[in-house]
Scaffold this motif. Structure first.
Motif, PDB file in Angstrom:
ATOM      1  N   ALA A 157      -3.590  -2.471  -5.728  1.00  0.00           N
ATOM      2  CA  ALA A 157      -2.510  -3.432  -5.533  1.00  0.00           C
ATOM      3  C   ALA A 157      -2.435  -4.417  -6.694  1.00  0.00           C
ATOM      4  O   ALA A 157      -1.351  -4.758  -7.185  1.00  0.00           O
ATOM      5  N   LEU A 158      -3.590  -4.862  -7.164  1.00  0.00           N
ATOM      6  CA  LEU A 158      -3.617  -5.798  -8.283  1.00  0.00           C
ATOM      7  C   LEU A 158      -3.105  -5.131  -9.561  1.00  0.00           C
ATOM      8  O   LEU A 158      -2.350  -5.744 -10.328  1.00  0.00           O
ATOM      9  N   GLY A 159      -3.499  -3.892  -9.789  1.00  0.00           N
ATOM     10  CA  GLY A 159      -3.028  -3.178 -10.976  1.00  0.00           C
ATOM     11  C   GLY A 159      -1.523  -2.983 -10.964  1.00  0.00           C
ATOM     12  O   GLY A 159      -0.847  -3.175 -11.990  1.00  0.00           O
ATOM     13  N   LEU A 160      -0.964  -2.623  -9.811  1.00  0.00           N
ATOM     14  CA  LEU A 160       0.482  -2.460  -9.704  1.00  0.00           C
ATOM     15  C   LEU A 160       1.198  -3.787  -9.895  1.00  0.00           C
ATOM     16  O   LEU A 160       2.272  -3.841 -10.516  1.00  0.00           O
ATOM     17  N   ALA A 161       0.614  -4.872  -9.372  1.00  0.00           N
ATOM     18  CA  ALA A 161       1.219  -6.189  -9.550  1.00  0.00           C
ATOM     19  C   ALA A 161       1.230  -6.599 -11.021  1.00  0.00           C
ATOM     20  O   ALA A 161       2.200  -7.197 -11.502  1.00  0.00           O
ATOM     21  N   MET A 162       0.167  -6.269 -11.739  1.00  0.00           N
ATOM     22  CA  MET A 162       0.120  -6.595 -13.167  1.00  0.00           C
ATOM     23  C   MET A 162       1.163  -5.795 -13.948  1.00  0.00           C
ATOM     24  O   MET A 162       1.744  -6.303 -14.910  1.00  0.00           O
ATOM     25  N   LEU A 163       1.432  -4.560 -13.528  1.00  0.00           N
ATOM     26  CA  LEU A 163       2.485  -3.777 -14.167  1.00  0.00           C
ATOM     27  C   LEU A 163       3.858  -4.379 -13.896  1.00  0.00           C
ATOM     28  O   LEU A 163       4.702  -4.482 -14.802  1.00  0.00           O
ATOM     29  N   LEU A 164       4.085  -4.796 -12.646  1.00  0.00           N
ATOM     30  CA  LEU A 164       5.371  -5.405 -12.306  1.00  0.00           C
ATOM     31  C   LEU A 164       5.549  -6.761 -12.967  1.00  0.00           C
ATOM     32  O   LEU A 164       6.678  -7.232 -13.132  1.00  0.00           O
ATOM     33  N   THR A 210      -2.670   3.569   1.298  1.00  0.00           N
ATOM     34  CA  THR A 210      -1.870   3.263   0.109  1.00  0.00           C
ATOM     35  C   THR A 210      -0.398   3.089   0.451  1.00  0.00           C
ATOM     36  O   THR A 210       0.347   2.494  -0.317  1.00  0.00           O
ATOM     37  N   TRP A 211       0.023   3.617   1.608  1.00  0.00           N
ATOM     38  CA  TRP A 211       1.415   3.494   2.029  1.00  0.00           C
ATOM     39  C   TRP A 211       1.816   2.030   2.215  1.00  0.00           C
ATOM     40  O   TRP A 211       2.964   1.653   1.989  1.00  0.00           O
ATOM     41  N   TRP A 212       0.869   1.177   2.612  1.00  0.00           N
ATOM     42  CA  TRP A 212       1.182  -0.217   2.916  1.00  0.00           C
ATOM     43  C   TRP A 212       0.735  -1.174   1.815  1.00  0.00           C
ATOM     44  O   TRP A 212       0.529  -2.363   2.056  1.00  0.00           O
ATOM     45  N   LEU A 213       0.581  -0.689   0.603  1.00  0.00           N
ATOM     46  CA  LEU A 213       0.134  -1.553  -0.490  1.00  0.00           C
ATOM     47  C   LEU A 213       1.201  -2.560  -0.926  1.00  0.00           C
ATOM     48  O   LEU A 213       0.878  -3.539  -1.588  1.00  0.00           O
ATOM     49  N   GLY A 214       2.457  -2.299  -0.581  1.00  0.00           N
ATOM     50  CA  GLY A 214       3.544  -3.130  -1.088  1.00  0.00           C
ATOM     51  C   GLY A 214       3.406  -4.609  -0.762  1.00  0.00           C
ATOM     52  O   GLY A 214       3.670  -5.470  -1.602  1.00  0.00           O
TER      53      GLY A 214
END
Length: 206
Positions: free
Chosen positions: A1-8, A77-81
């Motif tokens: 989740a943190l990695g995806l947030a850093m990408l966004l 992982t489905w609820w990582l949003g």
């Protein structure tokens, strides 16, 4: 989740659409999502069929007790949003001046992550860790639906998914333990986990 947030957080074109797509699974009903993943991770399901095409024999995810935990982690992982958006909000709160000053001093991406991002994001990380631990203790719906009523709670498969609140339910309603309904035992378990307050146990996710 943190990695995806850093990408966004890179403010790339179309990032608003990616945020929406990332959060959409959280809108879907939890029970419907569980049935969807039960179909995807069934022995002859979508994932195992895809693995078979590349010569890999997929495991029996929710049939083999050794694979129930990896299956639930994959389903989680489905609820990582929701977690991604919380981390993204924390990242947006970090002053840009800190990154600009570090770039002047010659800091690279790793230095900025270790010495600026993570320290400044520590309250958000602490919040996520605490709420995730609480949510894990309150997992009930997922395991209850995956096991079904036909599965005896003392079987090896059921034992592999015997989470705290599910154990509480079986103790209180006579599925585990001698002597029938053990409401006192179940009530004590409820007090410890704190699910006996207003609203009861939440429909938690893995």
């Amino acid at each position: 989740a943190l990695g995806l947030a850093m990408l966004l957080n890179l403010d790339l074109p179309g990032d608003k659409y990616f945020r929406t797509i990332m959060y959409l699974p959280n809108v879907l009903s939890g029970v419907a999502a569980i049935f969807l993943w039960q179909w995807i991770l069934s022995p002859n399901g979508l994932l195992n069929s895809a693995l078979a095409r590349v010569g890999v024999d997929g495991p029996a995810w929710f049939v083999n007790p050794d694979w129930t935990k990896p299956g639930m982690v994959l389903m989680g992982t489905w609820w990582l949003g929701g977690n991604v958006l919380i981390y993204l909000a924390g990242l947006k709160g970090i002053p840009r001046e800190l990154y600009e000053a570090s770039e002047i001093d010659g800091a690279n991406f790793i230095n900025k992550t270790l010495y600026i991002t993570l320290p400044m994001l520590s309250p958000t990380i602490f919040f996520e860790v605490v709420t995730s631990i609480i949510g894990t203790f309150q997992i009930f719906t997922t395991a209850f639906i995956l096991l079904g009523r036909a599965e005896a709670p003392t079987s090896q498969l059921a034992q592999s998914m015997l989470f705290y609140v599910l154990y509480l339910y079986h103790r209180a309603f006579g599925k585990i333990g001698a002597g029938g309904f053990q409401m006192g035992y179940g009530s004590a378990l409820a007090v410890v986990v704190g699910v006996g307050g207003p609203g009861g146990p939440r429909d938690s996710k893995p």
